[in-house]
Structures are given as structure tokens and as C-alpha cells.
Design an enzyme around this catalytic site. Structure first.
Site, PDB file in Angstrom:
ATOM      1  N   LYS A  89       0.861  -1.175   0.000  1.00 25.38           N
ATOM      2  CA  LYS A  89       0.000   0.000   0.000  1.00 25.38           C
ATOM      3  C   LYS A  89       0.900   1.228   0.000  1.00 25.38           C
ATOM      4  O   LYS A  89       2.049   1.159   0.416  1.00 25.38           O
ATOM      5  CB  LYS A  89      -0.949  -0.002   1.203  1.00 25.38           C
ATOM      6  CG  LYS A  89      -0.251   0.085   2.543  1.00 25.38           C
ATOM      7  CD  LYS A  89      -1.260   0.027   3.666  1.00 25.38           C
ATOM      8  CE  LYS A  89      -0.631   0.289   5.008  1.00 25.38           C
ATOM      9  NZ  LYS A  89       0.035   1.564   5.178  1.00 25.38           N
ATOM     10  N   TYR A 121      -1.465   6.487  12.501  1.00 17.18           N
ATOM     11  CA  TYR A 121      -1.532   6.644  11.055  1.00 17.18           C
ATOM     12  C   TYR A 121      -2.325   5.492  10.432  1.00 17.18           C
ATOM     13  O   TYR A 121      -3.521   5.587  10.234  1.00 17.18           O
ATOM     14  CB  TYR A 121      -0.123   6.733  10.450  1.00 17.18           C
ATOM     15  CG  TYR A 121       0.657   7.933  10.921  1.00 17.18           C
ATOM     16  CD1 TYR A 121       0.276   9.219  10.565  1.00 17.18           C
ATOM     17  CD2 TYR A 121       1.762   7.788  11.746  1.00 17.18           C
ATOM     18  CE1 TYR A 121       0.987  10.334  11.001  1.00 17.18           C
ATOM     19  CE2 TYR A 121       2.474   8.892  12.184  1.00 17.18           C
ATOM     20  CZ  TYR A 121       2.087  10.161  11.810  1.00 17.18           C
ATOM     21  OH  TYR A 121       2.789  11.246  12.254  1.00 17.18           O
ATOM     22  N   CYS A 122      -1.644   4.423  10.126  1.00 18.11           N
ATOM     23  CA  CYS A 122      -2.255   3.351   9.345  1.00 18.11           C
ATOM     24  C   CYS A 122      -3.262   2.517  10.124  1.00 18.11           C
ATOM     25  O   CYS A 122      -4.253   2.066   9.552  1.00 18.11           O
ATOM     26  CB  CYS A 122      -1.169   2.477   8.735  1.00 18.11           C
ATOM     27  SG  CYS A 122      -0.081   3.441   7.646  1.00 18.11           S
ATOM     28  N   ILE A 123      -3.041   2.321  11.412  1.00 14.53           N
ATOM     29  CA  ILE A 123      -4.026   1.580  12.215  1.00 14.53           C
ATOM     30  C   ILE A 123      -5.306   2.396  12.318  1.00 14.53           C
ATOM     31  O   ILE A 123      -6.403   1.906  12.035  1.00 14.53           O
ATOM     32  CB  ILE A 123      -3.460   1.230  13.601  1.00 14.53           C
ATOM     33  CG1 ILE A 123      -2.270   0.275  13.484  1.00 14.53           C
ATOM     34  CG2 ILE A 123      -4.557   0.661  14.511  1.00 14.53           C
ATOM     35  CD1 ILE A 123      -2.576  -1.088  12.902  1.00 14.53           C
ATOM     36  N   THR A 126      -7.078   2.720   8.825  1.00 18.95           N
ATOM     37  CA  THR A 126      -7.635   1.443   8.375  1.00 18.95           C
ATOM     38  C   THR A 126      -8.868   1.056   9.186  1.00 18.95           C
ATOM     39  O   THR A 126      -9.864   0.592   8.619  1.00 18.95           O
ATOM     40  CB  THR A 126      -6.556   0.348   8.421  1.00 18.95           C
ATOM     41  OG1 THR A 126      -5.516   0.710   7.485  1.00 18.95           O
ATOM     42  CG2 THR A 126      -7.111  -1.021   8.071  1.00 18.95           C
TER      43      THR A 126
END
Length: 180
Positions: A89, A121-123, A126
Site C-alpha cells: 500500500k 496513522y495506518c491503524i 484502516t
């Protein structure tokens, strides 16, 4: 105790990569988080639950280009790239431009157990996007991490996100409470 798997579930591991985990700034309680994620992987594998692992990558020539050593999953992570689905990603969301939502939907998966890094950020992204897409995200409270920042400690960031995401966006569980 919450029973994950009452619906068709998948395990999603986010950005457990060499360059993030072993960088200059180390993740908060990194070894404990890695151990918890490996426990989730073993449990998912034993239950026949599909495992997805995302890697955050950058453009060619960057330190995290797709084939660079820093973008690779940790060797200690028990992901099997032959059996499990490893995908790249380029944004904080595991869904944007990856086809993940379509893969999950076509497999009949409605519940996603989420772990990995970086929390803010990504956690976070998502989890929120998964809920908006109609999935039922389960965030594993003791299986995601990040680093201290100039403003907040990693522990404060993790605690804040666990509190904020729980309810409106995710079901929050500890590793010991997840059952596939």
C-alpha cells in the site's frame, strides 16, 4: 469473552516491516506487540482464518521502495508469503488502491481483526475506513504500536486511539480475548 469468528473473519497485519520496526525510533513495547501478533497469526492459521499482511511502500528509489530491504516484513513475523496474502500500500489506508475490500468481500469476510503499526496513522485510518466500508473491525488493543513523538508518548497515543476508536469504529479486544 468476545468470540471473533461468529462471522467470517480475517486477520489484517499492518506495516510490521523492517524499516519501521527496526528504525532509529523503536516502537513502544515492540517485542510484546510482535509476540502478540504472532500469537494471533498462529490462532488464525489453526482456525483456517485468512491472513493479510500490508506493507507500506514508497516510490522506486525511496528507502521503502517495494523491493527494498526496509519495506520487507520482519523475519520474526510468522507470516507465510506462500499461504498468506501479502500486499503493498502507498497510503495510510489498507484499502485505498489495494483491492483489499474486494478480496475480503468476495471471500465473504465481514469481520477484520486488525493489528500492527503505526497506531496514529495506518491503524487509525484502516479501522475507520473498514467501518465506513461496512466491515466489522476488531482492533487488538495490545497488538498495535507506534513511537514516541515530540508531543505525546507512544503509550498516550495508543491509549487515546484505543479509547477513541472503541465503540464508534471498532470492537476493542486484547490478544488473550480474541478467538477465531
Amino acid at each position: 469473552m468476545y468470540q471473533a469468528g461468529s462471522k467470517r473473519s480475517a486477520l489484517l497485519i499492518v506495516d510490521m516491516q523492517v524499516g519501521l520496526f527496526n528504525g532509529q525510533d523503536r516502537p513502544y513495547e515492540g517485542q510484546r506487540v510482535l509476540d502478540n501478533i504472532n500469537q494471533l497469526i498462529r490462532q488464525a492459521r489453526n482456525a483456517g482464518v485468512p491472513i493479510f499482511a500490508a506493507r507500506h511502500t514508497g516510490p522506486q528509489g525511496s528507502p521503502i521502495a517495494p523491493e527494498s530491504p526496509l519495506s520487507q516484513l520482519l523475519s520474526e513475523l510468522e507470516v507465510d508469503d506462500v499461504v498468506d496474502t501479502v500486499f503493498d500500500k502507498t497510503k495510510p489506508s489498507c484499502f485505498l488502491g489495494t483491492g483489499l475490500a474486494d478480496r475480503l468481500a468476495s471471500a465473504g469476510i465481514s469481520e477484520i481483526v486488525i493489528c500492527g503499526m503505526k497506531t496514529q496513522y495506518c491503524i487509525d485510518t484502516t479501522c475507520r475506513i473498514a467501518a465506513e466500508l461496512g466491515f466489522q473491525p476488531v482492533l487488538v488493543a495490545d497488538a498495535h504500536t507506534c513511537m514516541d513523538t515530540q508531543v505525546l508518548s507512544a503509550k498516550a497515543i495508543i491509549d487515546h486511539h484505543n479509547m477513541t476508536l472503541n465503540g464508534p469504529f471498532v470492537t476493542l479486544l486484547n490478544t488473550s480475548d480474541v478467538r477465531f
